[in-house]
Design a protein around this motif. Sequence first.
Motif, mmCIF file in Angstrom:
data_model
loop_
_atom_site.group_PDB
_atom_site.id
_atom_site.type_symbol
_atom_site.label_atom_id
_atom_site.label_comp_id
_atom_site.label_asym_id
_atom_site.label_seq_id
_atom_site.Cartn_x
_atom_site.Cartn_y
_atom_site.Cartn_z
ATOM 1 N N MET A 135 0.837 -1.211 0.000
ATOM 2 C CA MET A 135 0.000 0.000 0.000
ATOM 3 C C MET A 135 0.873 1.263 0.000
ATOM 4 O O MET A 135 0.572 2.221 -0.723
ATOM 5 N N GLN A 178 2.265 1.773 -3.509
ATOM 6 C CA GLN A 178 1.254 2.337 -4.411
ATOM 7 C C GLN A 178 1.032 3.819 -4.130
ATOM 8 O O GLN A 178 0.897 4.619 -5.054
ATOM 9 N N TYR A 179 1.013 4.174 -2.854
ATOM 10 C CA TYR A 179 0.856 5.582 -2.483
ATOM 11 C C TYR A 179 2.015 6.402 -3.036
ATOM 12 O O TYR A 179 1.814 7.460 -3.636
#
Length: 131
Positions: free
Chosen positions: A31, A34-35
Amino acid sequence: KWDSVATAWIAPNAAKVLNAAIKQHLIKLDMECQYKLNSGFTWDGSRFASNLEARIAISCAAAQAADEGVAFTEDWELEDGTIRTLSAADMKAVATRLSKFMRNQQTIYRTLKQATKNVTSVVELEAIVWP
């Protein structure tokens, strides 16, 4: 249970807890990656978007700039909504900077992911953070 890597006895539940923590940490790293990939990048003092649509648009514009050469110009909307006119050389430089930015984030991700898989304790795991 004897852990030859940690060279210590580990209670069966401790191993299950560590494995579950590793799985959760890998999800968190994914995550965070992706951020970071979607958080934008800077070229020549301007902030460019780096979400999927922006990456595709930058790649396409760079290809068009390569085809058109000096005749190419593009009014590009930056992350803050302002417009910057880019020449063919500018567009190629933006695409190159994007590529370096993406590769750097992926390298960080792979390094942290491998470190996560190699931990032998929750304390080690908690020390693995995105820079």
